[in-house]
Write a protein that holds these residues in place. Structure first.
Motif, PDB file in Angstrom:
ATOM      1  N   LEU B  32       0.845  -1.203   0.124  1.00  0.00           N
ATOM      2  CA  LEU B  32      -0.001   0.053  -0.039  1.00  0.00           C
ATOM      3  C   LEU B  32       0.872   1.295   0.014  1.00  0.00           C
ATOM      4  N   ILE B  35       2.566   1.778  -3.581  1.00  0.00           N
ATOM      5  CA  ILE B  35       1.533   2.380  -4.311  1.00  0.00           C
ATOM      6  C   ILE B  35       1.304   3.950  -4.110  1.00  0.00           C
ATOM      7  N   LEU B  39       1.896   7.090  -6.696  1.00  0.00           N
ATOM      8  CA  LEU B  39       0.951   8.427  -6.913  1.00  0.00           C
ATOM      9  C   LEU B  39       1.732   9.451  -6.478  1.00  0.00           C
ATOM     10  N   PHE B  61      -4.937  18.959 -10.693  1.00  0.00           N
ATOM     11  CA  PHE B  61      -4.669  17.543 -10.808  1.00  0.00           C
ATOM     12  C   PHE B  61      -4.370  16.902  -9.672  1.00  0.00           C
ATOM     13  N   PHE B  64      -6.998  16.438  -6.885  1.00  0.00           N
ATOM     14  CA  PHE B  64      -7.807  15.372  -7.059  1.00  0.00           C
ATOM     15  C   PHE B  64      -7.159  14.197  -6.909  1.00  0.00           C
ATOM     16  N   THR B  65      -5.924  13.950  -7.268  1.00  0.00           N
ATOM     17  CA  THR B  65      -5.057  12.749  -6.789  1.00  0.00           C
ATOM     18  C   THR B  65      -4.920  12.546  -5.625  1.00  0.00           C
ATOM     19  N   VAL B  68      -8.319  11.248  -4.171  1.00  0.00           N
ATOM     20  CA  VAL B  68      -8.466   9.868  -4.716  1.00  0.00           C
ATOM     21  C   VAL B  68      -7.550   8.969  -3.730  1.00  0.00           C
ATOM     22  N   ALA B  71      -8.823   8.231  -0.347  1.00  0.00           N
ATOM     23  CA  ALA B  71     -10.008   7.642  -0.413  1.00  0.00           C
ATOM     24  C   ALA B  71      -9.466   6.035  -0.767  1.00  0.00           C
ATOM     25  N   GLU B  72      -8.455   5.860  -1.637  1.00  0.00           N
ATOM     26  CA  GLU B  72      -8.188   4.533  -2.059  1.00  0.00           C
ATOM     27  C   GLU B  72      -7.566   3.727  -0.617  1.00  0.00           C
ATOM     28  N   VAL B  75     -10.306   2.621   1.752  1.00  0.00           N
ATOM     29  CA  VAL B  75     -10.895   1.454   1.539  1.00  0.00           C
ATOM     30  C   VAL B  75      -9.806   0.103   1.527  1.00  0.00           C
ATOM     31  N   GLY B  76      -8.635   0.671   1.191  1.00  0.00           N
ATOM     32  CA  GLY B  76      -7.777  -0.365   1.049  1.00  0.00           C
ATOM     33  C   GLY B  76      -7.211  -0.736   2.640  1.00  0.00           C
ATOM     34  N   ILE B  79     -10.105  -3.169   3.811  1.00  0.00           N
ATOM     35  CA  ILE B  79      -9.935  -4.388   3.113  1.00  0.00           C
ATOM     36  C   ILE B  79      -8.869  -5.465   3.703  1.00  0.00           C
TER      37      ILE B  79
END
Lengths: 486, 100
Positions: B32, B35, B39, B61, B64-65, B68, B71-72, B75-76, B79
């Protein structure tokens, strides 16, 4: 101050409805008593029906929205109508299926609507930022949905794998977008097209950006060699989610893929056609060959969906009007047969579990002749035998390839379609030519067929789609041909 | 003034670090983080390009990145927690119920 008109809001009315009701469902779900959860299904179906009508009413219109960041055009409308229809069918399918699997219904519908709104944004964005945001909204909702059976380890595993590989691919896509922005000075598709005109065609950074975009979108449409997540996620996720992944997410990703490459990078076609040609051939070969050895039907359908991505990619390799129309037609027809096949899979129950092994289909024709007959229809259609929808889809894609002097590619694709007959027809053979096992331990023993009105409705729509569009494809062909990108 | 190519090289190094991290590390939390590195490499690119092109959309941009990415991660991590409850592991090699 960005110029803004009420007409812009009207142009995105379907998106607003889907997104608004999706958020609303998240709020009212915890306030709804357990025995009234079914009402949430009807709310989401009603929202989808209204969104479908609103979108239909916008059919044929073409205007830039929000100063060109977004667009209302027949291309986007075609995909959005398809996606709304698929989402509605999946909600119906899930209504019956999730009850069997004891999964909470309310949140599921909310996530279907939220990911649908992401897909709708993604197919109509004309700025890479908007497309990226739509793609992420879709993907993040889907990561959650893949793990919806959170007490089953396979489902959690699918969710974790999908999350890691999905965000990796988004990162790669985003890096490609950043390089493209740096080289052309714009993130709008029209700006990129204009910026590319002043660059040498073999600019190394541009080529790298293009490769990264192919990787990012290739992941989402599960093209080889970026397909590794597909079989695991399709097998582990609840089957209704798998159907949604295989149909809606693939269609939306293809729509954005085609729009970005045709509108922004259309001027440098020669640079990416060869790359996509290789990816397309690899996808057809690997998908069809590996599907042969699968023993789990969901895994087999996953490889089959990889193979179908390969056929659809031919349309993008051709990269002309016929090719784009071919991709649209192919995915619209593919939606019906794949959705149908997954629906039949949800009907097979073995004890408290789903009968998702191929041998569970043994002697299905003896147990339930209608389920077997429908599966036969979907398998024939996936193979591409007339008079089913699958044949029409392949026909137009191959015609586009021949029209672009890629006859050898069409021949190769036909050969691999013949290979695919082996594993599709094996299901038919297992269903019709074998007796169901009577004693414990034999194949097909103890398999029950569970049908409910919702599932029968989904099956009827899918079967009608496969047969009617297979025999009278004209309206859909005309719709696709009149909706291609300008 | 620092030339643009320096930023691009930096961002490429950060991106590759993240990418290699995803490929070779086995702890899902490190994946994670890797990643996130990828980004952030993108963000360096966007800001640098935005400055050198005198165009503000690159910086937009980035906002927004970042959103996002947040948010990712949310959620990650959810999970990963659900996964840990089921299997008591954060090692991706233990995700072997299905052929990887």
């Amino acid at each position: 101050m960005i110029p803004f008109s009420p007409g812009d809001l009207l142009a995105i009315l379907p998106e607003l409805i889907v997104m608004g009701v999706g958020c609303l469902l998240l709020v009212i779900d915890p306030l709804t008593a357990e025995d009234r959860k079914e009402r949430l299904v009807y709310i989401s179906l009603a929202a989808l029906a209204v969104a479908f009508i609103a979108q239909y009413w916008l059919l044929g219109l073409r205007r830039p929205v929000f100063s060109g960041l977004y667009v209302l055009d027949p291309y986007g409308t075609f995909w959005k109508l398809l996606l709304i229809l698929v989402a509605g069918l999946v909600i119906l399918l899930a209504k019956a299926h999730l009850k069997l699997e004891a999964i909470d219904l309310g949140e599921f519908n909310a996530f279907i609507l939220l990911s649908l709104s992401g897909m709708m944004v993604m197919v109509s964005g004309r700025d890479l930022l908007v497309i990226y945001l739509g793609l992420e909204l879709m993907s993040i909702s889907l990561y959650i949905m893949a793990g919806f059976k959170r007490f089953e380890r396979r489902s959690m595993e699918a969710s974790a794998k999908y999350f890691i590989l999905g965000s990796l691919s988004s990162g790669i896509l985003l890096y490609g977008i950043s390089l493209l922005y740096g080289r052309t000075g714009s993130t709008m598709l029209s700006g990129i097209k204009a910026g590319l005109a002043g660059l040498p065609p073999h600019d190394p950074i541009l080529l790298l950006a293009m490769i990264l975009l192919v990787v990012g979108f290739g992941f989402k449409v599960s093209a080889v060699p970026f397909h590794m997540w597909t079989p695991d996620v399709y097998e582990g996720a609840p089957t209704s989610v798998t159907a949604y992944l295989a149909v809606a997410s693939k269609a939306a990703s293809f729509a954005a893929f085609v729009r970005v490459f045709m509108e922004a990078l259309g001027g440098v076609k020669a640079n990416w056609q060869v790359l996509l040609l290789i990816v397309s051939i690899a996808t057809m070969v690997l998908g069809n060959v590996v599907a042969i050895v699968q023993t789990n039907i969901k895994r087999m359908l996953a490889y089959s969906s990889i193979a179908h991505a390969g056929y659809a990619l031919i349309g993008l390799v051709v990269a002309d009007a016929a090719g784009v129309a071919g991709v649209m037609l192919y995915l619209a027809l593919y939606a019906f047969m794949t959705l149908g096949a997954f629906t039949v899979v949800t009907m097979l129950r073995k004890g408290g579990l789903e009968g998702d092994e191929i041998e569970d289909f043994t002697g299905l024709a003896r147990r339930n002749k209608w389920a077997a007959l429908l599966m036969l229809l979907f398998m024939i259609s996936l193979t591409g035998i007339p008079p089913t929808a699958g044949f029409i889809g392949k026909l137009y894609i191959f015609m586009a390839a021949v029209g672009a002097h890629l006859t050898w590619l069409a021949v190769l694709a036909v050969i691999f379609a013949a290979v695919s007959a082996y594993f599709y027809l094996r299901i038919i053979m297992v269903m019709y030519m074998r007796e169901p096992g009577e004693t414990a331990g034999t194949p097909g023993h103890n398999v029950r067929i569970v049908a409910s009105p919702a599932i029968i409705a989904v099956l009827l729509v899918a079967a009608a789609g496969v047969l009617v569009l297979g025999i009278f494809p004209d309206p859909l062909v005309k719709a696709a041909q009149s909706a291609i990108l300008p | 003034m620092v030339p643009l190519s320096y930023y691009m090289v930096l961002s490429a190094i950060v991106f590759l670090t993240g990418f290699v991290g995803v490929l070779i590390r086995r702890n899902i939390i490190i994946l994670l983080l890797s990643i996130e590195l990828m980004l952030n490499a993108t963000n360096i690119n966007f800001v640098a390009f935005s400055h050198y092109l005198n165009d503000v959309s690159g910086q937009v941009f980035v906002f927004f990145t970042l959103t996002v990415a947040a948010a990712e991660v949310a959620v990650g991590l959810a999970i990963i927690i659900a996964l840990y409850r089921g299997k008591a592991t954060v090692n991706v090699e233990d995700l072997n119920l299905m052929k990887w």
